[in-house]
Design an enzyme around this catalytic site. Sequence first.
Site, PDB file in Angstrom:
ATOM      1  CG  HIS A   1      35.040  44.236  37.267  1.00 20.08           C
ATOM      2  ND1 HIS A   1      35.216  42.881  37.395  1.00 20.08           N
ATOM      3  CD2 HIS A   1      33.760  44.420  36.845  1.00 20.08           C
ATOM      4  CE1 HIS A   1      34.085  42.273  37.064  1.00 20.08           C
ATOM      5  NE2 HIS A   1      33.197  43.170  36.727  1.00 20.08           N
TER       6      HIS A   1
ATOM      7  CE1 TYR B   1      38.563  48.453  42.436  1.00 22.73           C
ATOM      8  CE2 TYR B   1      36.624  49.612  41.609  1.00 22.73           C
ATOM      9  CZ  TYR B   1      37.652  48.707  41.424  1.00 22.73           C
ATOM     10  OH  TYR B   1      37.788  48.046  40.221  1.00 22.73           O
TER      11      TYR B   1
ATOM     12  NE  ARG C   1      40.364  44.423  38.576  1.00 24.33           N
ATOM     13  CZ  ARG C   1      39.498  44.917  39.460  1.00 24.33           C
ATOM     14  NH1 ARG C   1      38.642  44.139  40.080  1.00 24.33           N
ATOM     15  NH2 ARG C   1      39.479  46.215  39.706  1.00 24.33           N
TER      16      ARG C   1
HETATM   17  C1  LIG Z   1      26.563  34.737  41.097  1.00 22.25           C
HETATM   18  C2  LIG Z   1      27.125  36.048  40.641  1.00 22.25           C
HETATM   19  N1  LIG Z   1      26.966  37.137  41.397  1.00 22.25           N
HETATM   20  C3  LIG Z   1      27.408  38.344  40.983  1.00 22.25           C
HETATM   21  C4  LIG Z   1      28.040  38.466  39.769  1.00 22.25           C
HETATM   22  C5  LIG Z   1      28.512  39.847  39.275  1.00 22.25           C
HETATM   23  N2  LIG Z   1      29.994  39.887  39.285  1.00 22.25           N
HETATM   24  C6  LIG Z   1      30.697  39.650  38.170  1.00 22.25           C
HETATM   25  S1  LIG Z   1      32.320  39.609  38.463  1.00 22.25           S
HETATM   26  C7  LIG Z   1      32.137  39.917  40.086  1.00 22.25           C
HETATM   27  C8  LIG Z   1      33.333  39.945  40.989  1.00 22.25           C
HETATM   28  C9  LIG Z   1      34.064  38.646  40.961  1.00 22.25           C
HETATM   29  O1  LIG Z   1      35.170  38.704  41.798  1.00 22.25           O
HETATM   30  P1  LIG Z   1      36.194  37.490  41.907  1.00 22.25           P
HETATM   31  O2  LIG Z   1      35.474  36.228  42.159  1.00 22.25           O
HETATM   32  O3  LIG Z   1      37.207  37.893  42.914  1.00 22.25           O
HETATM   33  O4  LIG Z   1      36.824  37.376  40.475  1.00 22.25           O
HETATM   34  P2  LIG Z   1      37.626  38.493  39.673  1.00 22.25           P
HETATM   35  O5  LIG Z   1      36.639  39.438  39.091  1.00 22.25           O
HETATM   36  O6  LIG Z   1      38.534  39.170  40.644  1.00 22.25           O
HETATM   37  O7  LIG Z   1      38.350  37.739  38.637  1.00 22.25           O
HETATM   38  C10 LIG Z   1      30.794  40.080  40.385  1.00 22.25           C
HETATM   39  C11 LIG Z   1      30.268  40.408  41.723  1.00 22.25           C
HETATM   40  C12 LIG Z   1      28.180  37.288  39.010  1.00 22.25           C
HETATM   41  N3  LIG Z   1      28.779  37.306  37.815  1.00 22.25           N
HETATM   42  N4  LIG Z   1      27.736  36.094  39.462  1.00 22.25           N
END
Ligand SMILES: Cc1ncc(C[n+]2csc(CCOP(=O)(O)OP(=O)(O)O)c2C)c(N)n1
Lengths: 381, 334
Positions: A275, A284, A271
């Site tokens: 975020h 981080y 990425r």
């Molecule tokens: C069930 C749930 N818990 C927490 C969140 C908050 N949240 C949004 S994105 C994220 C990180 C997601 O990481 P990843 O699955 O690696 O996907 P990426 O963001 O890297 O595409 C979090 C913790 C959420 N959307 N859904």
Amino acid sequence: MTVMEQRGAYRPTPPPAWQPRTDPAPLLPDALPYRVLGTEAAAKADPELLRLLHAQLVRGRRYNAQATALTKQGRLAVYPSSTGQEACQVAAALVLEERDWLFPSYRDTLAVVARGVDPVEALTLLRGDWHTGYDPYAHRVAPLSTPLATQLPHAVGLAHAARLKGDDVVALALVGDGGTSEGDFHEAMNFAAVWQAPVVFLVQNNGFAISVPLDKQTAAPSLAHKAVGYGMPGRLVDGNDAAAVHEVLGDAVRHARAGGGPTLIEAVTYRMDAHTNADDATRYRGDAEVEAWRDHDPILLLERELTERGLLDEDGIRAARDDAEAMAADLRARMNQDPPLDPMDLFAHVYAQPTTQLLEQETQVQAELDAEAAGPEGAGR
Amino acid sequence: MTTVALKPATMAQALTRALRDAMAADPSVHVMGEDVGTLGGVFRVTDGLAKEFGEDRCTDTPLAEAGILGTAVGMAMYGLRPVVEMQFDAFAYPAFEQLVSHVSRMRNRTRGAMPLPITIRIPYGGGIGGVEHHSDSSEAYYMATPGLHVVTPATVADAYGLLRASIASDDPVVFFEPKRLYWSKDSWNPEEPQKVEPIGRAVVRRAGRRATLITYGPSVPVCLEAAEAARAEGWDLEVVDLRSLVPFDDETVTASVRRTGRAVVVHESTGFGGPGGEIAARVTERCFHYLEAPVLRVAGFDIPYPPPMLERHHLPGVDRILDAVGRLQWEAGS
Ligand SMILES: Cc1ncc(C[n+]2csc(CCOP(=O)(O)OP(=O)(O)O)c2C)c(N)n1
């Protein structure tokens, strides 16, 4: 014979009910992420496909940049960029037949757009509107939603239902590396394997879940290895090699369509942006890490292959960029118009028939709107 | 055709019959859950369905409630009509995220494009000597979730009629089956043409003039018993069986309380934050000038559901209901 007399003749046997089950060896992923670009395999790739992938990657990058810019202008509430992950996004869309279904996660609007959904509609939710925009049945794309990994069992159920109805439809579900820690990921994988559902799971391992790196997410040898525990094949692919992602996804989709069951694919990518627009990634991760990935950029890898082989020249690159600019200009222009908003819509679709309670509440809001329209005098204040 | 139910039939048999009739009438109806196939469910409600319709129509799923409901969502997206069995009230909780974040709101967030006609059957309530986590009355959580219907029968005939209506509904329905009444019988005749009850209408189970007992599910027979006992003490009580908590039938409830002027809400679910608070508020808002006394509640205590050895102290019983009726300020007037 007594037990003492049996000694020597005794051979331990397995527990009575025990049977060897699936042989894990063929399910194991490769040791290294699979590559096509820059390898001998590239010669076998269809040049037309490579050019199409290139044009889509360029378009995708411009789309991400434009969407991020729209957050700064207050036209999007939030945008999770997939810059750096365009190869996964684009390949996921291109590999499917029209009758197939795509189940995106919240970062995957580019895949949704590449599937053919109008970008303005794809961004509805992130714009802060009350609904999910595009009609899911028009392009067979599940509505975007933010609860992580919850879309995975949906993909399994849909694929299972299609199989029960005798339709050769495949569902492709996207999830992030963080999402693989969710219970829904586990349950979806397990249901898919038990039902031999025609579903493909693509994990985009982009290194982080917001700020949390993969090491804090899992102790598995790789995310692709998780497949083995469920009895399905795991594949590890270089997620920035668009040709490799397209090939591995294509194999898995064909395998599923032919009745071979699900596959879990881990695409190793990165990425490049924070975020979301609201995140500060310097808290981080360091610049050096990000810089290292610039040399492994999906557009760079593909352009190098195409130009070295004389499949793409400056004109071709310019044409791809012009096309992307036109898309961005159109997106910008249309996103700068306010979407039609009617508070009455909030009550219209909660149930097939609104309850009497909802009708009362609707009436209340209508009265408030009428009073607002009449102004302070009209409202008698 | 085989005949499932004997005369007189139990509520469990009526539910089986409803599932069977729904599956026969509509090939898109699929039953799924833990042990629903070969075993016929731990309460035998799905008995015989896998045999009659095949395991693709009545499916033993892996043991994972979020997965069951989550895959049911996908099946509904593709045009099927899943009927999901949760084995017990407290074991439906793992599916809560799917229910709240997707099942309840998919129609709304897609502006009607993607309705999810899923029925979620949940055996609920106490009084069967179940150990911990087998006796919860969790309906308040579901009532508080917009987009769901919450339905619960109290009679054998309603078990059939309301389950058929729930399966036919284009909206998701959480269908609460009072465990304690599974083996209750009444004169419901499975040989007669069956009535499909509309969802959202309460019924007056017993007409009375002095006070209204507002109740549902497993507490309906208790209230009828209380009303019978009250007659001996000179109180003529009306009993309203809500049948559907969502949508809520304000009309029937309001009409009854305006007639009687007094009301007690009775349920097993905890009182604090329970359905009774909402019901009492609605009654007060609509019947204030007709009320002779505050609306009272007889509910489960605000404790985790107690062990079977002590559950009789927790469950609303006839005496507690009559005590509440006695506190409806009779000295003041009529
Ligand atoms: C069930 C749930 N818990 C927490 C969140 C908050 N949240 C949004 S994105 C994220 C990180 C997601 O990481 P990843 O699955 O690696 O996907 P990426 O963001 O890297 O595409 C979090 C913790 C959420 N959307 N859904």
